[in-house]
Design a protein around this motif. Structure first.
Motif, PDB file in Angstrom:
ATOM      1  N   GLY A 246      27.375  -1.764  14.178  1.00  0.00           N
ATOM      2  CA  GLY A 246      27.588  -1.066  12.922  1.00  0.00           C
ATOM      3  C   GLY A 246      27.228  -1.910  11.711  1.00  0.00           C
ATOM      4  O   GLY A 246      27.549  -3.094  11.646  1.00  0.00           O
ATOM      5  N   VAL A 247      26.580  -1.279  10.743  1.00  0.00           N
ATOM      6  CA  VAL A 247      26.157  -1.984   9.537  1.00  0.00           C
ATOM      7  C   VAL A 247      27.362  -2.512   8.751  1.00  0.00           C
ATOM      8  O   VAL A 247      27.367  -3.646   8.274  1.00  0.00           O
ATOM      9  CB  VAL A 247      25.303  -1.063   8.638  1.00  0.00           C
ATOM     10  CG1 VAL A 247      24.994  -1.740   7.303  1.00  0.00           C
ATOM     11  CG2 VAL A 247      24.008  -0.686   9.348  1.00  0.00           C
ATOM     12  N   GLU A 248      28.396  -1.695   8.622  1.00  0.00           N
ATOM     13  CA  GLU A 248      29.561  -2.102   7.843  1.00  0.00           C
ATOM     14  C   GLU A 248      30.247  -3.302   8.479  1.00  0.00           C
ATOM     15  O   GLU A 248      30.588  -4.278   7.793  1.00  0.00           O
ATOM     16  CB  GLU A 248      30.558  -0.939   7.733  1.00  0.00           C
ATOM     17  CG  GLU A 248      31.732  -1.216   6.804  1.00  0.00           C
ATOM     18  CD  GLU A 248      31.323  -1.425   5.350  1.00  0.00           C
ATOM     19  OE1 GLU A 248      32.052  -2.117   4.631  1.00  0.00           O
ATOM     20  OE2 GLU A 248      30.260  -0.899   4.950  1.00  0.00           O
ATOM     21  N   GLN A 249      30.456  -3.254   9.792  1.00  0.00           N
ATOM     22  CA  GLN A 249      31.072  -4.380  10.490  1.00  0.00           C
ATOM     23  C   GLN A 249      30.251  -5.651  10.331  1.00  0.00           C
ATOM     24  O   GLN A 249      30.790  -6.729  10.056  1.00  0.00           O
ATOM     25  CB  GLN A 249      31.217  -4.066  11.981  1.00  0.00           C
ATOM     26  CG  GLN A 249      32.311  -3.085  12.333  1.00  0.00           C
ATOM     27  CD  GLN A 249      32.333  -2.828  13.824  1.00  0.00           C
ATOM     28  OE1 GLN A 249      31.378  -2.297  14.390  1.00  0.00           O
ATOM     29  NE2 GLN A 249      33.429  -3.211  14.463  1.00  0.00           N
ATOM     30  N   ALA A 250      28.947  -5.519  10.521  1.00  0.00           N
ATOM     31  CA  ALA A 250      28.074  -6.682  10.437  1.00  0.00           C
ATOM     32  C   ALA A 250      28.040  -7.248   9.019  1.00  0.00           C
ATOM     33  O   ALA A 250      28.023  -8.476   8.828  1.00  0.00           O
ATOM     34  CB  ALA A 250      26.654  -6.309  10.878  1.00  0.00           C
ATOM     35  N   THR A 251      28.048  -6.378   8.015  1.00  0.00           N
ATOM     36  CA  THR A 251      28.017  -6.834   6.622  1.00  0.00           C
ATOM     37  C   THR A 251      29.262  -7.641   6.284  1.00  0.00           C
ATOM     38  O   THR A 251      29.175  -8.714   5.669  1.00  0.00           O
ATOM     39  CB  THR A 251      27.908  -5.629   5.671  1.00  0.00           C
ATOM     40  OG1 THR A 251      26.701  -4.920   5.944  1.00  0.00           O
ATOM     41  CG2 THR A 251      27.893  -6.092   4.211  1.00  0.00           C
ATOM     42  N   VAL A 252      30.418  -7.142   6.692  1.00  0.00           N
ATOM     43  CA  VAL A 252      31.675  -7.848   6.402  1.00  0.00           C
ATOM     44  C   VAL A 252      31.731  -9.174   7.158  1.00  0.00           C
ATOM     45  O   VAL A 252      32.085 -10.218   6.601  1.00  0.00           O
ATOM     46  CB  VAL A 252      32.889  -6.959   6.757  1.00  0.00           C
ATOM     47  CG1 VAL A 252      34.184  -7.752   6.629  1.00  0.00           C
ATOM     48  CG2 VAL A 252      32.924  -5.735   5.856  1.00  0.00           C
ATOM     49  N   ALA A 253      31.368  -9.141   8.455  1.00  0.00           N
ATOM     50  CA  ALA A 253      31.385 -10.367   9.254  1.00  0.00           C
ATOM     51  C   ALA A 253      30.423 -11.404   8.685  1.00  0.00           C
ATOM     52  O   ALA A 253      30.734 -12.598   8.632  1.00  0.00           O
ATOM     53  CB  ALA A 253      31.027 -10.041  10.706  1.00  0.00           C
TER      54      ALA A 253
END
Length: 290
Positions: A246-253
């Motif tokens: 997921g883009v959102e998960q990857a962005t936050v991580a």
């Protein structure tokens, strides 16, 4: 060229050099066996890359420009040695795959490093050789290069890429990468460099054989002109996107990653912005160790 550290000892199965500032060059060196992987070569590559990851002077360009001596990039596993193990009953493939943290040749599943990998493919790449280059960031191939995942033709499995053998072959023209991966994995047939670039899209550039290493070094030097902090943070973002989906998960991580912290809090971001304001080329520093 010199660097602040000492290249670890290794066997003659691997040739290691530093051909340009910040650039490490690895050459597989078993030409009579088409550079088929051995336990010794695997251990050598792992030791060199583990050292490279910690060596600050070898930074934004590569974990290695990986190429092969002779007429092959890598023929994959040494099937003659594998056959002896199978016939003797000493084989332990499942344990080896499960315990091999970095995958085939210590490259095919290597995700610890945020330094880019360029594969320079001169000739044929089969089995594990393909699995290794599927985990490289950039792939330059000679016009006569050929690629195959022929494991099913020998009763074995292309397992060392893990999900990489499916996921790393990207979506092309709206078609799921799964189908392209299946074509290579289930048929086991050989494809050309042209197909690897235009249909399967895991080769970036096809050039005459004499120009493969020259072009790879050119790209390496181009990457070296960029901030090593920014490059390594960017690669970490690519890895996290692949791992998390997921883009959102990857962005936050990625925002909270060590590489991002270094990129935004280090000296190179200040230097890059200052150089822009002063209309000059930036002078980058070695990244701080994470």
């Amino acid at each position: 060229m010199t660097n602040s550290g000492q290249i670890p000892p290794h066997s003659e199965q691997l040739i290691v050099s530093i051909p340009a500032e910040h650039v490490l060059l690895l050459r597989f060196n078993r030409p009579r066996s088409l550079n088929a992987m051995t336990p010794t070569m695997h251990s050598d590559i792992k030791a060199i890359l583990d050292w490279f990851d910690e060596e600050p002077s070898l930074w934004c360009v590569l974990v290695g420009i990986v190429t092969g001596e002779g007429r092959a990039f890598c023929a994959g596993a040494d099937l003659k040695a594998w056959n002896k193990d199978q016939q003797s009953g000493r084989s332990n493939e499942q344990e080896l795959v499960a315990s091999s943290v970095h995958g085939f040749g210590a490259i095919s599943r290597r995700t610890v490093s945020s330094k880019p990998i360029i594969a320079a493919v001169n000739g044929s790449a089969y089995g594990g050789g393909v699995e290794m280059l599927l985990n490289c960031d950039l792939v330059i191939a000679s016009e006569d290069a050929v690629f195959a995942l022929p494991e099913v033709k020998r009763g074995v499995v292309a397992a060392q890429g893990g999900k990489g053998t499916v996921v790393f072959i990207p979506r092309i023209s709206g078609t799921a990468g799964h189908q392209f991966a299946s074509e290579m994995l289930l048929l086991g047939d050989t494809i050309s460099a042209s197909d690897a670039r235009n249909r399967f899209a895991f080769v970036n550039l096809v050039v005459p054989k004499a120009e493969v290493l020259t072009q790879a070094l050119k790209w390496a030097n181009t990457i070296c002109q960029n901030s090593p902090d920014a490059v390594q943070s960017t690669k970490r973002g690519l890895i996290l996107t692949r791992q998390l989906g997921g883009v959102e998960q990857a962005t936050v991580a990625h925002a909270w990653s060590s590489e991002s912290k270094r990129a935004y809090k280090g000296t190179n971001i200040k230097e890059g912005l200052k150089a822009f304001a002063e209309k000059r080329s930036p002078s980058w520093s070695n990244p701080a160790k994470l």
